[in-house]
Design an enzyme around this catalytic site. Structure first.
Site, PDB file in Angstrom:
ATOM      1  CG  MET A 199      29.025  50.496  14.451  1.00  0.00           C
ATOM      2  SD  MET A 199      28.963  52.298  14.385  1.00  0.00           S
ATOM      3  CE  MET A 199      30.348  52.628  13.314  1.00  0.00           C
ATOM      4  NE  ARG A 210      16.845  75.406  -1.390  1.00  0.00           N
ATOM      5  CZ  ARG A 210      16.863  74.199  -1.921  1.00  0.00           C
ATOM      6  NH1 ARG A 210      16.703  73.123  -1.165  1.00  0.00           N
ATOM      7  NH2 ARG A 210      17.037  74.038  -3.206  1.00  0.00           N
ATOM      8  CE  LYS A 246      20.854  68.509  -5.612  1.00  0.00           C
ATOM      9  NZ  LYS A 246      19.985  69.654  -5.872  1.00  0.00           N
ATOM     10  CE1 TYR A 306      25.872  47.490  19.553  1.00  0.00           C
ATOM     11  CE2 TYR A 306      24.962  49.521  18.672  1.00  0.00           C
ATOM     12  CZ  TYR A 306      26.035  48.677  18.872  1.00  0.00           C
ATOM     13  OH  TYR A 306      27.247  49.035  18.366  1.00  0.00           O
TER      14      TYR A 306
HETATM   15  C1  LIG Z   1      18.781  69.366  -6.423  1.00  0.00           C
HETATM   16  C2  LIG Z   1      18.211  70.364  -7.374  1.00  0.00           C
HETATM   17  C3  LIG Z   1      17.457  69.939  -8.463  1.00  0.00           C
HETATM   18  C4  LIG Z   1      16.978  68.512  -8.621  1.00  0.00           C
HETATM   19  O1  LIG Z   1      15.851  68.321  -7.771  1.00  0.00           O
HETATM   20  P1  LIG Z   1      15.076  66.929  -7.626  1.00  0.00           P
HETATM   21  O2  LIG Z   1      13.976  67.249  -6.676  1.00  0.00           O
HETATM   22  O3  LIG Z   1      16.057  65.958  -7.054  1.00  0.00           O
HETATM   23  O4  LIG Z   1      14.621  66.550  -8.973  1.00  0.00           O
HETATM   24  C5  LIG Z   1      17.081  70.894  -9.396  1.00  0.00           C
HETATM   25  N1  LIG Z   1      17.415  72.202  -9.228  1.00  0.00           N
HETATM   26  C6  LIG Z   1      18.116  72.646  -8.170  1.00  0.00           C
HETATM   27  C7  LIG Z   1      18.431  74.092  -8.051  1.00  0.00           C
HETATM   28  C8  LIG Z   1      18.521  71.747  -7.196  1.00  0.00           C
HETATM   29  O5  LIG Z   1      19.184  72.193  -6.124  1.00  0.00           O
END
Ligand SMILES: *Cc1c(COP(=O)(O)O)cnc(C)c1O
Length: 348
Positions: A296, A133, A39, A249
């Site tokens: 910046m 979550r 991701k 800055y």
């Molecule tokens: C992002 C994620 C992972 C990977 O986690 P890391 O801590 O980056 O190894 C695994 N499972 C889920 C559900 C995630 O959202």
């Protein structure tokens, strides 16, 4: 239009280290196999660069967060190897999943109903064991909406795997008990840090993300995981300051004496935020401290210890991730994913 000239920022991806990190995490996962969280554009390092390397190293289970992240990943791997962690929030997302042949991770009873209404099919199921979550509650395991699903992988996610927290064992126990109540083919609990918690946490599939890309969330991984991302910037200007001159800055740095400084064109859009003030750039092992405030698009470096450096020369950003995290107050996740798209990606 003529070709763009090469940028003054470059991000070298150590492809060997990336492949080796996956293999090491796969080996550490014991009888489980390791997947790969890809991701956020492979945590900022680039899907087109990283996914083929992970695939060639042996990964077969790829996780993204958003549906918009699916098409770039499908350039490199078949759809039945891709899962979308945020699941199907709308009917459109369910239709898209079915049309593409990608697996949704069902995250609530409502999502289970949306998936079935769209025609269903194989999916993963997220169970919440305490992170609060996404995921169904354990007491929803026997509901009709869940019984109707064709669940390939039963997932849960650890909240504190990077700490020695009592929550790790309590999540493990919660996952154990829910596993007995929901039919599924494989089970998966551990992220990168969870892999280092030991065999009890491995089940059939692990889901490393951060550690693939060189992050070290637990000391057990320190000797195994190799640095993958090496960002560098070119000095676009070198100038001399007189005693009393100020830099940047808000004029936060005042030269105590005559000195040589270099300017790199790097800043907020590249993930180099004001909290980076105490970080130290380097050139061939020589320290080049940051002077004044990160502005910046511009950072001033003290060239006092590197008289040989001139305009056009490359300097390295401090990207030993645990060390950079402690100096910048940013997490290793943030340090990777914030690297912007002004860096030219190069491979070694
Ligand atoms: C992002 C994620 C992972 C990977 O986690 P890391 O801590 O980056 O190894 C695994 N499972 C889920 C559900 C995630 O959202």
């Amino acid at each position: 239009m003529p070709d763009l000239p090469p940028p003054t920022l470059r991000l070298t991806i150590d492809t060997d280290a990336l492949a080796q990190n996956w293999r090491s995490l796969d080996a550490m996962s014991g009888t489980a196999r390791a997947g790969a969280a890809v991701k956020a554009n492979c945590y900022g390092l680039g899907v087109d660069t990283c996914v083929p390397i992970l695939r060639d190293a042996g990964a077969r289970d790829f996780f993204v967060a958003h549906w918009s992240e699916v098409p770039p990943v499908l350039r490199h791997v078949p759809p039945d190897q891709v899962a979308v962690l945020h699941g199907v929030v709308t009917r459109e997302e369910a239709d898209f999943a079915r049309a593409m042949g990608v697996l949704p991770v069902i995250d609530s009873l409502r999502q289970a109903e949306i998936w079935q209404a769209a025609g269903g099919g194989p999916c993963h199921l997220m169970v919440d064991t305490g992170i609060n979550r996404l995921g169904i509650r354990p007491d929803e395991a026997r509901s009709d909406a869940i019984r109707a699903l064709d669940i390939h992988a039963l997932l849960s996610h650890l909240a504190c795997a990077d700490e020695d927290s009592a929550m790790n064992t309590s999540q493990l126990h919660a996952f154990e008990s829910v596993r007995e109540r929901i039919p599924h083919r494989i089970a998966s609990l551990a992220n990168s840090a969870g892999i280092a918690l030991g065999a009890n946490y491995h089940y059939d599939l692990t889901r490393p993300g951060l550690a693939l890309y060189g992050g070290i969330p637990r000391p057990e991984l320190r000797d195994t995981i190799r640095q993958v991302a090496r960002p560098e910037a070119r000095l676009i200007a070198v100038r001399k300051l007189e005693r009393g001159d100020t830099v940047g800055y808000n004029a936060l740095f005042t030269a105590p004496d005559a000195m040589r400084i270099g300017i790199v064109s790097l800043g907020y859009a590249d993930g180099i935020l004001r909290s980076w003030g105490d970080a130290v750039f380097t050139h061939d092992g020589t320290d080049l401290p940051i002077l004044g405030r990160i502005s910046m698009d511009m950072i001033a470096l003290d060239l006092g210890k590197a008289p040989e450096l001139g305009e056009g020369d490359w300097v390295a950003l401090p990207y030993d991730l645990p060390e950079a995290a402690s100096r910048t107050g940013l997490s290793q996740y943030e340090l990777l994913t914030l690297l912007g798209n002004r860096f030219e990606r190069a491979l070694t």
